[in-house]
Each structure stands twice: as C-alpha cells, then as structure tokens.
Design a protein around this motif. Structure first.
Motif, PDB file in Angstrom:
ATOM      1  N   VAL A  27      32.330  46.269 -18.268  1.00 19.98           N
ATOM      2  CA  VAL A  27      31.956  45.901 -16.903  1.00 19.98           C
ATOM      3  C   VAL A  27      32.378  46.979 -15.908  1.00 19.98           C
ATOM      4  CG1 VAL A  27      32.351  44.192 -15.077  1.00 19.98           C
ATOM      5  CG2 VAL A  27      31.922  43.448 -17.428  1.00 19.98           C
ATOM      6  N   SER A  28      33.492  47.643 -16.159  1.00 24.39           N
ATOM      7  CA  SER A  28      33.972  48.681 -15.243  1.00 24.39           C
ATOM      8  C   SER A  28      32.965  49.810 -15.048  1.00 24.39           C
ATOM      9  CB  SER A  28      35.292  49.274 -15.746  1.00 24.39           C
ATOM     10  OG  SER A  28      36.317  48.316 -15.664  1.00 24.39           O
ATOM     11  N   LYS A  29      32.110  50.020 -16.029  1.00 26.80           N
ATOM     12  CA  LYS A  29      31.079  51.065 -15.915  1.00 26.80           C
ATOM     13  C   LYS A  29      30.089  50.748 -14.795  1.00 26.80           C
ATOM     14  CE  LYS A  29      32.207  53.405 -19.727  1.00 26.80           C
ATOM     15  NZ  LYS A  29      32.929  54.633 -19.572  1.00 26.80           N
ATOM     16  N   ALA A  30      29.966  49.485 -14.417  1.00 23.77           N
ATOM     17  CA  ALA A  30      29.054  49.072 -13.349  1.00 23.77           C
ATOM     18  C   ALA A  30      29.791  48.755 -12.049  1.00 23.77           C
ATOM     19  CB  ALA A  30      28.253  47.846 -13.785  1.00 23.77           C
ATOM     20  N   ALA A  31      31.112  48.716 -12.095  1.00 25.22           N
ATOM     21  CA  ALA A  31      31.901  48.254 -10.947  1.00 25.22           C
ATOM     22  C   ALA A  31      32.142  49.354  -9.920  1.00 25.22           C
ATOM     23  CB  ALA A  31      33.236  47.693 -11.426  1.00 25.22           C
ATOM     24  N   THR A  32      32.030  48.982  -8.670  1.00 27.03           N
ATOM     25  CA  THR A  32      32.421  49.850  -7.571  1.00 27.03           C
ATOM     26  C   THR A  32      33.940  49.992  -7.569  1.00 27.03           C
ATOM     27  OG1 THR A  32      30.544  48.982  -6.322  1.00 27.03           O
ATOM     28  CG2 THR A  32      32.240  50.166  -5.074  1.00 27.03           C
ATOM     29  N   GLY A  33      34.632  48.895  -7.880  1.00 27.89           N
ATOM     30  CA  GLY A  33      36.083  48.876  -7.933  1.00 27.89           C
ATOM     31  C   GLY A  33      36.584  47.806  -8.877  1.00 27.89           C
ATOM     32  N   VAL A  34      37.844  47.944  -9.264  1.00 28.50           N
ATOM     33  CA  VAL A  34      38.478  47.015 -10.197  1.00 28.50           C
ATOM     34  C   VAL A  34      39.827  46.602  -9.625  1.00 28.50           C
ATOM     35  CG1 VAL A  34      39.372  46.694 -12.537  1.00 28.50           C
ATOM     36  CG2 VAL A  34      37.361  48.144 -12.161  1.00 28.50           C
ATOM     37  N   ILE A  35      40.098  45.300  -9.656  1.00 21.71           N
ATOM     38  CA  ILE A  35      41.397  44.762  -9.234  1.00 21.71           C
ATOM     39  C   ILE A  35      41.965  44.000 -10.422  1.00 21.71           C
ATOM     40  CG2 ILE A  35      42.594  43.182  -7.668  1.00 21.71           C
ATOM     41  CD1 ILE A  35      40.313  43.777  -5.630  1.00 21.71           C
ATOM     42  N   ALA A  36      43.154  44.389 -10.861  1.00 21.12           N
ATOM     43  CA  ALA A  36      43.752  43.742 -12.033  1.00 21.12           C
ATOM     44  C   ALA A  36      45.249  43.573 -11.829  1.00 21.12           C
ATOM     45  CB  ALA A  36      43.496  44.577 -13.289  1.00 21.12           C
ATOM     46  N   GLY A  37      45.744  42.432 -12.301  1.00 22.45           N
ATOM     47  CA  GLY A  37      47.183  42.230 -12.347  1.00 22.45           C
ATOM     48  C   GLY A  37      47.818  41.639 -11.113  1.00 22.45           C
ATOM     49  N   LEU A  38      47.042  41.231 -10.134  1.00 23.39           N
ATOM     50  CA  LEU A  38      47.610  40.698  -8.898  1.00 23.39           C
ATOM     51  C   LEU A  38      47.432  39.190  -8.780  1.00 23.39           C
ATOM     52  CD1 LEU A  38      46.537  43.568  -6.490  1.00 23.39           C
ATOM     53  CD2 LEU A  38      48.748  43.210  -7.615  1.00 23.39           C
ATOM     54  N   GLY A  39      47.195  38.542  -9.923  1.00 22.62           N
ATOM     55  CA  GLY A  39      47.027  37.098  -9.932  1.00 22.62           C
ATOM     56  C   GLY A  39      45.729  36.702  -9.248  1.00 22.62           C
ATOM     57  N   VAL A  40      45.657  35.444  -8.854  1.00 20.02           N
ATOM     58  CA  VAL A  40      44.433  34.968  -8.210  1.00 20.02           C
ATOM     59  C   VAL A  40      44.232  35.601  -6.836  1.00 20.02           C
ATOM     60  CG1 VAL A  40      44.380  32.816  -9.531  1.00 20.02           C
ATOM     61  CG2 VAL A  40      45.504  32.864  -7.291  1.00 20.02           C
ATOM     62  N   GLN A  41      45.278  36.188  -6.266  1.00 18.90           N
ATOM     63  CA  GLN A  41      45.143  36.883  -4.989  1.00 18.90           C
ATOM     64  C   GLN A  41      44.155  38.044  -5.108  1.00 18.90           C
ATOM     65  OE1 GLN A  41      46.440  35.603  -2.238  1.00 18.90           O
ATOM     66  NE2 GLN A  41      45.492  37.183  -1.002  1.00 18.90           N
ATOM     67  N   GLY A  42      43.927  38.520  -6.322  1.00 20.47           N
ATOM     68  CA  GLY A  42      42.947  39.579  -6.542  1.00 20.47           C
ATOM     69  C   GLY A  42      41.556  39.206  -6.054  1.00 20.47           C
ATOM     70  N   TYR A  43      41.211  37.932  -6.107  1.00 18.58           N
ATOM     71  CA  TYR A  43      39.907  37.488  -5.603  1.00 18.58           C
ATOM     72  C   TYR A  43      39.813  37.696  -4.090  1.00 18.58           C
ATOM     73  CZ  TYR A  43      38.771  35.060 -10.015  1.00 18.58           C
ATOM     74  OH  TYR A  43      38.474  34.743 -11.321  1.00 18.58           O
ATOM     75  N   ALA A  44      40.872  37.345  -3.359  1.00 16.32           N
ATOM     76  CA  ALA A  44      40.880  37.536  -1.906  1.00 16.32           C
ATOM     77  C   ALA A  44      40.795  39.026  -1.572  1.00 16.32           C
ATOM     78  CB  ALA A  44      42.131  36.904  -1.291  1.00 16.32           C
ATOM     79  N   LEU A  45      41.519  39.837  -2.333  1.00 18.40           N
ATOM     80  CA  LEU A  45      41.464  41.282  -2.120  1.00 18.40           C
ATOM     81  C   LEU A  45      40.073  41.827  -2.416  1.00 18.40           C
ATOM     82  CD1 LEU A  45      44.908  42.183  -3.690  1.00 18.40           C
ATOM     83  CD2 LEU A  45      44.324  42.173  -1.255  1.00 18.40           C
ATOM     84  N   ALA A  46      39.424  41.292  -3.427  1.00 20.10           N
ATOM     85  CA  ALA A  46      38.066  41.714  -3.754  1.00 20.10           C
ATOM     86  C   ALA A  46      37.105  41.369  -2.618  1.00 20.10           C
ATOM     87  CB  ALA A  46      37.616  41.069  -5.060  1.00 20.10           C
ATOM     88  N   LEU A  47      37.263  40.201  -2.026  1.00 20.41           N
ATOM     89  CA  LEU A  47      36.413  39.832  -0.892  1.00 20.41           C
ATOM     90  C   LEU A  47      36.668  40.742   0.303  1.00 20.41           C
ATOM     91  CD1 LEU A  47      36.523  35.979  -1.306  1.00 20.41           C
ATOM     92  CD2 LEU A  47      34.419  37.354  -1.132  1.00 20.41           C
ATOM     93  N   GLN A  48      37.914  41.096   0.552  1.00 15.60           N
ATOM     94  CA  GLN A  48      38.215  42.037   1.634  1.00 15.60           C
ATOM     95  C   GLN A  48      37.545  43.385   1.382  1.00 15.60           C
ATOM     96  OE1 GLN A  48      42.496  42.119   1.916  1.00 15.60           O
ATOM     97  NE2 GLN A  48      42.603  40.039   2.685  1.00 15.60           N
ATOM     98  N   ALA A  49      37.627  43.853   0.140  1.00 17.61           N
ATOM     99  CA  ALA A  49      36.977  45.116  -0.206  1.00 17.61           C
ATOM    100  C   ALA A  49      35.462  45.004  -0.074  1.00 17.61           C
ATOM    101  CB  ALA A  49      37.375  45.535  -1.619  1.00 17.61           C
TER     102      ALA A  49
END
Length: 154
Positions: free
Chosen positions: A118-140
């Motif tokens: 999936v990373s081959k298609a991703a603009t960015g990757v967020i890993a290891g920050l728990g469910v807070q990663g979803y909020a960070l992804a929305l901010q990005a």
C-alpha cells in the motif's frame, strides 16, 4: 458548499479493536476511532465516510468507488498491507491522495510486516501512534485537499 469527502477505510480484524491484543492495539474500539475521525474532520472542514471490512474484494471495490466521489483516502489496510497487489492497483487507479495508517509501528514488529504494498500508492504513512494516527492523517489530508472553513459564515 459541501465539504470535501475523505473516505476512511479499515481492513480485516479492525472490527475487533478494543478486545484484540489490547497490549498492542490499545483499548479504543472501532466506534471510538470513528468518533475521533468525525470530530477531527468536522473541525477541519472535511466530511468522512468511515468503513471497515474483512473482505479484500469489498475493500478494493470501496477504493474504486472513491474515484469521482472522494477527495482523498485514509486507509488502514491491516492484514492486506503485506499481501494485496489488488489493493495497491486500486489505490493507484483512483488517482487520489492516500494516507496509510497503522496503529502499531509495523517496523518494530515481525519481519513480514515491514513491507507494505500500500505504501507504493500512499502520499504518506503514519505508523505507531495508536488510534491518534487517524486524526493526524485527517490533518495531513486537509493540507492535501481544499477543506471548507468551519468558521466561514457564508
């Protein structure tokens, strides 16, 4: 004017959040994650479509449906991260910004989890920050699309 739609997709076993290996994934449930995403999106002037499936084909279909409908995709492919060329192909085909999210740090886990198709298609990757990663992804994602200003009175 309607806010840009961000599709948040979740792969297999994420419906078990809160009970499945809480020492790795925490105690938040998928409903908690959806509520976090809804609240974060609203504050950023985005709308979300939040979904989870255990089926690879359904996940691929949902990605394809994003073309012409969504402004971007946030995806936690879970077990399909390391196995699904079909998911990679679908993400590449829709031509949208994609942010890949993992609750755990896949690079600190078993060797087979270190590679993500999936990373081959991703603009960015967020890993290891728990469910807070979803909020960070929305901010990005808000920085990648043109959100509606929630404070705009028009």
């Amino acid at each position: 004017m309607t806010p840009p739609l961000i599709t948040v997709l979740n792969g297999p076993n994420l419906n078990m959040l809160g009970t499945r290996e809480p020492e790795k994934y925490g105690h938040a449930t998928l409903d908690d994650v959806e509520a976090l995403c809804a609240e974060t999106a609203e504050g950023l002037g985005l709308a979300i479509d939040f979904r989870q499936t255990n089926g690879e084909g359904e996940l691929v279909t949902w990605v394809q449906e994003c073309r012409g409908r969504s402004a971007g995709i946030i995806i936690n492919p879970a077990g399909y991260t390391t196995t699904s060329i079909a998911l990679l192909d679908a993400l590449l085909a829709v031509g949208l910004p994609v942010i890949e999210v993992h609750i755990t740090n896949i690079h600190r886990r078993e060797e087979f989890r270190h590679h993500s198709f999936v990373s081959k298609a991703a603009t960015g990757v967020i890993a290891g920050l728990g469910v807070q990663g979803y909020a960070l992804a929305l901010q990005a994602m808000a920085g990648l699309v043109d959100p509606i200003d929630p404070d705009d009175e028009e």
